[in-house]
Design a protein around this motif. Structure first.
Motif, short mmCIF file in Angstrom:
data_model
loop_
_atom_site.label_atom_id
_atom_site.label_comp_id
_atom_site.label_asym_id
_atom_site.label_seq_id
_atom_site.Cartn_x
_atom_site.Cartn_y
_atom_site.Cartn_z
N ALA A 77 0.83 -1.21 0.00
CA ALA A 77 0.00 0.00 0.00
C ALA A 77 0.87 1.26 0.00
N ASN A 78 1.96 1.23 0.75
CA ASN A 78 2.87 2.38 0.78
C ASN A 78 3.59 2.55 -0.56
N ARG A 79 3.98 1.44 -1.18
CA ARG A 79 4.62 1.53 -2.49
C ARG A 79 3.65 2.11 -3.51
N PHE A 80 2.39 1.69 -3.44
CA PHE A 80 1.39 2.24 -4.35
C PHE A 80 1.28 3.76 -4.17
N LEU A 81 1.17 4.21 -2.91
CA LEU A 81 1.05 5.64 -2.65
C LEU A 81 2.26 6.40 -3.17
N ASP A 82 3.44 5.84 -3.02
CA ASP A 82 4.65 6.50 -3.52
C ASP A 82 4.62 6.62 -5.04
N HIS A 83 4.26 5.53 -5.72
CA HIS A 83 4.18 5.56 -7.19
C HIS A 83 3.12 6.57 -7.64
N ALA A 84 1.95 6.56 -6.98
CA ALA A 84 0.86 7.45 -7.38
C ALA A 84 1.24 8.91 -7.17
N LEU A 99 3.19 8.31 -16.57
CA LEU A 99 2.41 7.15 -16.98
C LEU A 99 3.01 5.86 -16.44
N ARG A 100 4.33 5.73 -16.54
CA ARG A 100 4.99 4.51 -16.05
C ARG A 100 4.84 4.37 -14.53
N SER A 101 5.02 5.48 -13.81
CA SER A 101 4.89 5.42 -12.35
C SER A 101 3.48 5.00 -11.94
N ASP A 140 -5.37 10.18 -12.97
CA ASP A 140 -4.08 10.73 -13.38
C ASP A 140 -3.51 9.95 -14.57
N LEU A 141 -3.74 8.65 -14.59
CA LEU A 141 -3.29 7.82 -15.72
C LEU A 141 -3.97 8.28 -17.01
N ALA A 142 -5.28 8.53 -16.94
CA ALA A 142 -6.00 9.04 -18.10
C ALA A 142 -5.47 10.41 -18.50
#
Length: 249
Positions: A77-84, A99-101, A140-142
Protein backbone atom coordinates in the motif's frame (compact mmCIF):
# COMPACT_ATOMS: atom_id res chain seq x y z
CA UNK A 1 -4.35 -7.91 13.16
CA UNK A 2 -1.65 -8.27 10.52
CA UNK A 3 -3.28 -5.49 8.50
CA UNK A 4 -3.19 -3.10 11.45
CA UNK A 5 0.46 -3.94 12.12
CA UNK A 6 1.36 -3.50 8.44
CA UNK A 7 -0.43 -0.16 8.26
CA UNK A 8 1.88 1.01 11.06
CA UNK A 9 4.98 -0.89 9.95
CA UNK A 10 7.93 -0.15 12.22
CA UNK A 11 5.73 1.34 14.94
CA UNK A 12 4.27 -0.15 18.11
CA UNK A 13 0.58 -1.01 18.08
CA UNK A 14 -0.68 -1.32 21.63
CA UNK A 15 -2.85 -4.13 22.98
CA UNK A 16 -5.78 -1.79 23.53
CA UNK A 17 -5.62 -0.58 19.92
CA UNK A 18 -5.42 -4.11 18.53
CA UNK A 19 -8.33 -5.26 20.70
CA UNK A 20 -10.52 -2.35 19.60
CA UNK A 21 -9.74 -3.09 15.97
CA UNK A 22 -10.34 -6.85 16.18
CA UNK A 23 -13.31 -6.82 18.53
CA UNK A 24 -14.81 -3.31 18.38
CA UNK A 25 -17.26 -2.59 21.17
CA UNK A 26 -16.72 -5.99 22.83
CA UNK A 27 -15.45 -6.55 26.36
CA UNK A 28 -13.20 -9.61 26.41
CA UNK A 29 -12.18 -11.23 29.69
CA UNK A 30 -8.55 -11.52 28.65
CA UNK A 31 -7.87 -9.68 25.39
CA UNK A 32 -4.11 -9.92 25.83
CA UNK A 33 -4.19 -13.73 25.70
CA UNK A 34 -6.44 -13.63 22.65
CA UNK A 35 -4.06 -11.21 20.90
CA UNK A 36 -1.04 -13.33 21.79
CA UNK A 37 -2.77 -16.34 20.23
CA UNK A 38 -3.35 -14.32 17.07
CA UNK A 39 0.31 -13.29 17.06
CA UNK A 40 1.37 -16.94 17.22
CA UNK A 41 -0.82 -17.73 14.22
CA UNK A 42 0.61 -14.79 12.30
CA UNK A 43 4.19 -15.89 12.96
CA UNK A 44 3.43 -19.42 11.73
CA UNK A 45 1.76 -18.09 8.59
CA UNK A 46 4.64 -15.74 7.84
CA UNK A 47 7.14 -18.53 8.31
CA UNK A 48 5.34 -20.66 5.73
CA UNK A 49 5.42 -17.80 3.23
CA UNK A 50 9.14 -17.07 3.51
CA UNK A 51 11.01 -18.81 0.70
CA UNK A 52 14.47 -18.63 -0.84
CA UNK A 53 16.66 -15.76 0.25
CA UNK A 54 13.85 -13.46 1.28
CA UNK A 55 14.36 -11.54 4.49
CA UNK A 56 12.29 -12.89 7.38
CA UNK A 57 9.43 -10.74 8.62
CA UNK A 58 9.80 -10.10 12.33
CA UNK A 59 6.71 -9.72 14.47
CA UNK A 60 8.11 -8.47 17.75
CA UNK A 61 6.45 -8.40 21.15
CA UNK A 62 7.21 -5.04 22.78
CA UNK A 63 5.99 -3.37 25.93
CA UNK A 64 2.18 -3.40 25.91
CA UNK A 65 1.90 -4.35 22.25
CA UNK A 66 3.43 -5.64 19.03
CA UNK A 67 5.57 -4.23 16.26
CA UNK A 68 5.94 -5.48 12.69
CA UNK A 69 9.64 -4.85 12.13
CA UNK A 70 9.74 -4.16 8.42
CA UNK A 71 10.61 -1.05 6.39
CA UNK A 72 7.80 1.19 5.18
CA UNK A 73 8.49 0.21 1.55
CA UNK A 74 7.82 -3.45 2.33
CA UNK A 75 4.09 -2.68 2.51
CA UNK A 76 2.52 -2.70 -0.95
CA UNK A 77 0.00 0.00 0.00
CA UNK A 78 2.87 2.38 0.78
CA UNK A 79 4.62 1.53 -2.49
CA UNK A 80 1.39 2.24 -4.35
CA UNK A 81 1.05 5.64 -2.65
CA UNK A 82 4.65 6.50 -3.52
CA UNK A 83 4.18 5.56 -7.19
CA UNK A 84 0.86 7.45 -7.38
CA UNK A 85 2.25 10.58 -5.76
CA UNK A 86 5.34 10.50 -7.96
CA UNK A 87 3.21 10.02 -11.06
CA UNK A 88 1.00 12.98 -10.21
CA UNK A 89 4.03 15.18 -9.57
CA UNK A 90 5.56 14.24 -12.93
CA UNK A 91 2.44 14.96 -15.01
CA UNK A 92 3.39 18.58 -15.88
CA UNK A 93 7.07 17.87 -16.62
CA UNK A 94 7.27 14.32 -17.99
CA UNK A 95 3.89 12.69 -18.71
CA UNK A 96 5.56 9.58 -20.13
CA UNK A 97 7.42 8.97 -16.89
CA UNK A 98 4.23 9.80 -14.97
CA UNK A 99 2.41 7.15 -16.98
CA UNK A 100 4.99 4.51 -16.05
CA UNK A 101 4.89 5.42 -12.35
CA UNK A 102 1.10 5.27 -12.24
CA UNK A 103 1.00 1.95 -14.09
CA UNK A 104 3.54 0.48 -11.66
CA UNK A 105 1.45 1.59 -8.71
CA UNK A 106 -1.84 0.33 -10.09
CA UNK A 107 -0.33 -3.07 -10.93
CA UNK A 108 0.17 -3.65 -7.19
CA UNK A 109 -3.59 -3.99 -6.67
CA UNK A 110 -5.16 -7.45 -6.37
CA UNK A 111 -8.73 -6.53 -5.48
CA UNK A 112 -10.41 -4.25 -2.92
CA UNK A 113 -8.17 -2.65 -0.31
CA UNK A 114 -7.83 -4.58 2.98
CA UNK A 115 -10.49 -7.10 1.96
CA UNK A 116 -12.28 -8.79 4.88
CA UNK A 117 -10.58 -6.61 7.52
CA UNK A 118 -13.18 -3.87 7.99
CA UNK A 119 -14.24 -4.70 11.54
CA UNK A 120 -12.51 -1.76 13.18
CA UNK A 121 -12.29 1.91 12.39
CA UNK A 122 -8.61 1.97 11.49
CA UNK A 123 -8.81 -0.62 8.70
CA UNK A 124 -12.09 0.80 7.48
CA UNK A 125 -10.63 4.32 7.22
CA UNK A 126 -7.41 3.11 5.60
CA UNK A 127 -9.37 1.07 3.04
CA UNK A 128 -11.54 4.06 2.11
CA UNK A 129 -8.44 6.25 1.77
CA UNK A 130 -6.66 3.71 -0.44
CA UNK A 131 -9.68 3.20 -2.68
CA UNK A 132 -9.96 6.96 -3.21
CA UNK A 133 -6.25 7.21 -4.02
CA UNK A 134 -6.63 4.31 -6.45
CA UNK A 135 -9.38 6.16 -8.29
CA UNK A 136 -7.29 9.34 -8.36
CA UNK A 137 -4.39 7.34 -9.79
CA UNK A 138 -6.65 6.07 -12.58
CA UNK A 139 -7.72 9.65 -13.29
CA UNK A 140 -4.08 10.73 -13.38
CA UNK A 141 -3.29 7.82 -15.72
CA UNK A 142 -6.00 9.04 -18.10
CA UNK A 143 -4.59 12.57 -17.79
CA UNK A 144 -1.13 11.25 -18.75
CA UNK A 145 -2.62 9.60 -21.83
CA UNK A 146 -4.29 12.89 -22.79
CA UNK A 147 -1.03 14.81 -22.36
CA UNK A 148 0.75 12.27 -24.57
CA UNK A 149 -1.93 12.48 -27.24
CA UNK A 150 -3.31 9.00 -26.52
CA UNK A 151 -6.87 10.30 -26.62
CA UNK A 152 -8.54 7.04 -27.62
CA UNK A 153 -6.79 5.11 -24.86
CA UNK A 154 -7.84 7.76 -22.37
CA UNK A 155 -11.42 7.51 -23.62
CA UNK A 156 -11.49 3.74 -23.09
CA UNK A 157 -10.11 4.01 -19.55
CA UNK A 158 -12.46 6.84 -18.60
CA UNK A 159 -15.59 5.15 -19.99
CA UNK A 160 -14.85 2.14 -17.78
CA UNK A 161 -14.26 4.31 -14.72
CA UNK A 162 -17.32 6.48 -15.23
CA UNK A 163 -19.50 3.38 -15.63
CA UNK A 164 -18.38 2.33 -12.14
CA UNK A 165 -18.63 5.87 -10.68
CA UNK A 166 -21.38 7.58 -12.69
CA UNK A 167 -21.79 10.60 -10.40
CA UNK A 168 -18.11 11.54 -10.20
CA UNK A 169 -17.92 14.87 -11.97
CA UNK A 170 -14.16 14.90 -12.40
CA UNK A 171 -14.33 11.67 -14.41
CA UNK A 172 -17.06 13.20 -16.53
CA UNK A 173 -14.88 16.25 -17.21
CA UNK A 174 -11.93 14.14 -18.33
CA UNK A 175 -14.10 11.92 -20.52
CA UNK A 176 -15.80 14.93 -22.13
CA UNK A 177 -12.37 16.36 -22.89
CA UNK A 178 -11.15 13.03 -24.32
CA UNK A 179 -14.25 12.69 -26.50
CA UNK A 180 -13.89 16.25 -27.76
CA UNK A 181 -10.25 15.67 -28.67
CA UNK A 182 -11.17 12.59 -30.70
CA UNK A 183 -13.67 14.56 -32.74
CA UNK A 184 -16.74 13.37 -30.82
CA UNK A 185 -18.08 16.74 -29.71
CA UNK A 186 -21.74 15.69 -29.78
CA UNK A 187 -21.00 12.67 -27.54
CA UNK A 188 -19.20 14.93 -25.09
CA UNK A 189 -22.23 17.21 -24.89
CA UNK A 190 -24.64 14.29 -24.54
CA UNK A 191 -22.49 12.96 -21.70
CA UNK A 192 -22.81 16.25 -19.87
CA UNK A 193 -26.60 16.11 -20.07
CA UNK A 194 -26.68 12.49 -18.86
CA UNK A 195 -24.56 13.31 -15.84
CA UNK A 196 -26.57 16.46 -15.14
CA UNK A 197 -29.81 14.47 -15.16
CA UNK A 198 -28.30 11.81 -12.89
CA UNK A 199 -27.08 14.39 -10.38
CA UNK A 200 -30.50 16.04 -10.35
CA UNK A 201 -32.42 12.76 -10.01
CA UNK A 202 -30.17 11.11 -7.40
CA UNK A 203 -28.83 14.04 -5.39
CA UNK A 204 -31.00 17.01 -6.30
CA UNK A 205 -27.97 19.09 -7.31
CA UNK A 206 -26.69 20.73 -10.47
CA UNK A 207 -23.24 20.14 -12.01
CA UNK A 208 -20.35 22.05 -10.47
CA UNK A 209 -18.80 25.13 -12.00
CA UNK A 210 -15.86 23.29 -13.56
CA UNK A 211 -18.15 20.90 -15.42
CA UNK A 212 -20.41 23.74 -16.56
CA UNK A 213 -17.42 25.76 -17.82
CA UNK A 214 -16.13 22.76 -19.75
CA UNK A 215 -19.55 22.26 -21.35
CA UNK A 216 -19.59 25.90 -22.46
CA UNK A 217 -16.03 25.64 -23.78
CA UNK A 218 -16.93 22.59 -25.85
CA UNK A 219 -19.98 24.39 -27.25
CA UNK A 220 -17.70 27.28 -28.24
CA UNK A 221 -14.95 24.94 -29.49
CA UNK A 222 -12.51 26.89 -27.36
CA UNK A 223 -8.90 26.41 -28.47
CA UNK A 224 -7.77 26.05 -24.83
CA UNK A 225 -9.30 22.56 -24.85
CA UNK A 226 -6.38 21.38 -27.00
CA UNK A 227 -3.76 22.66 -24.55
CA UNK A 228 -1.97 20.82 -21.74
CA UNK A 229 -3.47 23.32 -19.31
CA UNK A 230 -6.95 21.91 -19.98
CA UNK A 231 -5.74 18.59 -18.59
CA UNK A 232 -3.45 19.80 -15.81
CA UNK A 233 -5.95 22.18 -14.21
CA UNK A 234 -8.33 19.27 -13.78
CA UNK A 235 -5.65 16.97 -12.36
CA UNK A 236 -4.55 19.64 -9.88
CA UNK A 237 -8.13 20.20 -8.69
CA UNK A 238 -7.98 17.01 -6.60
CA UNK A 239 -5.81 16.97 -3.47
CA UNK A 240 -3.18 14.25 -3.25
CA UNK A 241 -1.29 12.90 -0.22
CA UNK A 242 2.31 13.89 0.39
CA UNK A 243 4.91 11.28 -0.71
CA UNK A 244 5.29 9.90 2.83
CA UNK A 245 1.64 9.97 3.86
CA UNK A 246 0.87 7.44 6.56
CA UNK A 247 -2.24 5.37 6.17
CA UNK A 248 -3.27 5.91 9.77
CA UNK A 249 -3.13 8.80 12.16
Amino acid sequence: MLSVLALRAGNTVYYSEIAEELWPGELLKNPRNAIQAQATRIRKTIQKCVTGNREPVALRAVQNGYLLDIPRAAVDANRFLDHATRGFGELPVDPERALRSLQQGLRLWRGPALLNTHYGEECRSAAAFLEEQRLLAWEDLASAHLLLGNHRQATIELQRLLAAHPSREHLCELLMLALYRTGRQSEALHLFHRVRQRLDAELGVQPGRALLRLYESILAQDSVLDSDAAVLTRAEANLRPTPKTRLTA
